[in-house]
Design an enzyme around this catalytic site. Structure first.
Site, mmCIF file in Angstrom:
data_model
loop_
_atom_site.group_PDB
_atom_site.id
_atom_site.type_symbol
_atom_site.label_atom_id
_atom_site.label_comp_id
_atom_site.label_asym_id
_atom_site.label_seq_id
_atom_site.Cartn_x
_atom_site.Cartn_y
_atom_site.Cartn_z
ATOM 1 C CG ASP A 47 -0.379 0.045 2.515
ATOM 2 O OD1 ASP A 47 0.857 -0.103 2.610
ATOM 3 O OD2 ASP A 47 -1.125 0.229 3.501
ATOM 4 C CB SER A 48 4.593 1.686 -0.064
ATOM 5 O OG SER A 48 4.800 0.496 -0.809
ATOM 6 C CG ASP A 86 0.259 -3.917 2.141
ATOM 7 O OD1 ASP A 86 -0.080 -4.583 3.130
ATOM 8 O OD2 ASP A 86 1.079 -2.986 2.185
ATOM 9 C CE LYS A 116 2.784 -5.597 3.997
ATOM 10 N NZ LYS A 116 2.196 -4.564 4.864
ATOM 11 C CD GLU A 118 0.383 -1.365 8.005
ATOM 12 O OE1 GLU A 118 0.027 -0.612 8.941
ATOM 13 O OE2 GLU A 118 0.885 -0.955 6.949
ATOM 14 C CD GLU A 185 7.725 -0.347 7.680
ATOM 15 O OE1 GLU A 185 6.806 -1.090 7.272
ATOM 16 O OE2 GLU A 185 7.930 0.802 7.239
#
Ligand code: KIV
Length: 281
Positions: A47-48, A86, A116, A118, A185
């Protein structure tokens, strides 16, 4: 590197053999093809993308619709690497059912092979629900950018003993939920080493030191394509400068009448036959 298709079992076996996993982000088809051909093991459609390709100022605004388009483009370009999508902010936090429905869209509509999420203990029920439905899940702990408001900024996590202990517990909760790996991270390398030794699944670090089972970087950061300039990033190329120089040369040549030259134009019929020129014009 073997050219066998990478699966979540391969990644687990790599950890067991002590072989490092090389992961990168990608957001489009041609780049995904290049990364795959170069031997990247895991390609994350991060999602970056919000920051590095869509021009948002954080990852919070990126939508399911945007991430599905990018993931499908990447998946169409990859043969060997494991493609992980993501899940964007608020696509999995509302309920495990919502998380499963959206994870399913990444697999069914965009051909991702895993998703993925978070977060640790608070995300574990969603991770479990998705895994139980047969979709592999990659966890993500530490500096989790979707929580930057709650974290008070993009800050290294787990420096204090109690915060480190919470992250170790989060890692345990994710393993319990069935994740196949965990991105670590922005945490101290010592904590990353401890978590990596404690969990049976591979850890993939970004700003987490050399003891993780693998590494991931945001492609635009490592290629100098206008991403960020962070301490933990190694710049492997300066493509931004190369693109700017190439485009400036093109602009100058167009303005000076240097481009197109004779070899870039199409000939009329007779001349075309004589020269055997290809192309329809
Ligand atoms: O969105 C992303 O690119 C990521 C990586 C930095 C792990 O989550």
């Amino acid at each position: 590197m073997s050219d066998k298709k990478v699966t979540i079992r391969c990644l687990r076996a790599m950890k067991e053999r002590g072989e490092k996993i090389a992961a990168l982000t990608a957001y489009d088809h041609p780049t995904a093809r290049l990364l795959d051909a170069a031997g990247v093991d895991l390609i994350l459609v991060g999602d970056s993308a919000a920051n590095v390709v869509l021009g948002y100022d954080s990852t919070l605004p990126v939508s399911m619709a945007e991430m599905l388009v990018l993931t499908a483009a990447v998946a169409r370009g990859v043969r060997r690497a494991l493609v992980v999508a993501d899940m964007p902010f608020l696509s999995y936090q509302v309920s495990p059912e919502q998380a499963l429905a959206n994870a399913g869209r990444f697999v069914k509509e965009a051909r991702a092979e895993a998703v993925k999420l978070e977060g640790g203990r608070r995300t574990a029920p969603a991770a479990r629900r998705i895994v139980e439905a047969g979709i592999p899940v990659l966890g993500h702990l530490g500096l989790t950018p979707q929580s930057h408001l709650a974290l008070g900024g993009y800050r290294v996590q787990g420096r204090e003993a109690d915060a480190a202990e919470r992250l170790r517990e989060d890692a345990g909760a994710l393993v319990e939920a069935g994740v196949f790996g965990i991105v670590l991270e922005g945490i101290p390398w010592t904590l990353a080493r401890t978590i990596t030794a404690a969990v049976p699944v591979p850890t993939i670090g970004i700003g987490a030191g050399e003891h993780c089972d693998g590494q991931i970087l945001v492609l635009h950061d490592m290629l100098g394509l206008g991403g960020g300039d962070f301490t933990f990033v190694k710049r492997y190329a300066d493509l931004g400068a190369q693109v700017t120089a190439a485009v400036a040369t093109y602009c100058r040549e167009v303005r000076e009448g240097v481009f197109p030259a004779a070899e870039h134009r199409f000939e009329p019929q007779g001349e075309r036959d004589r020269r055997g020129q290809r192309g329809d014009a």
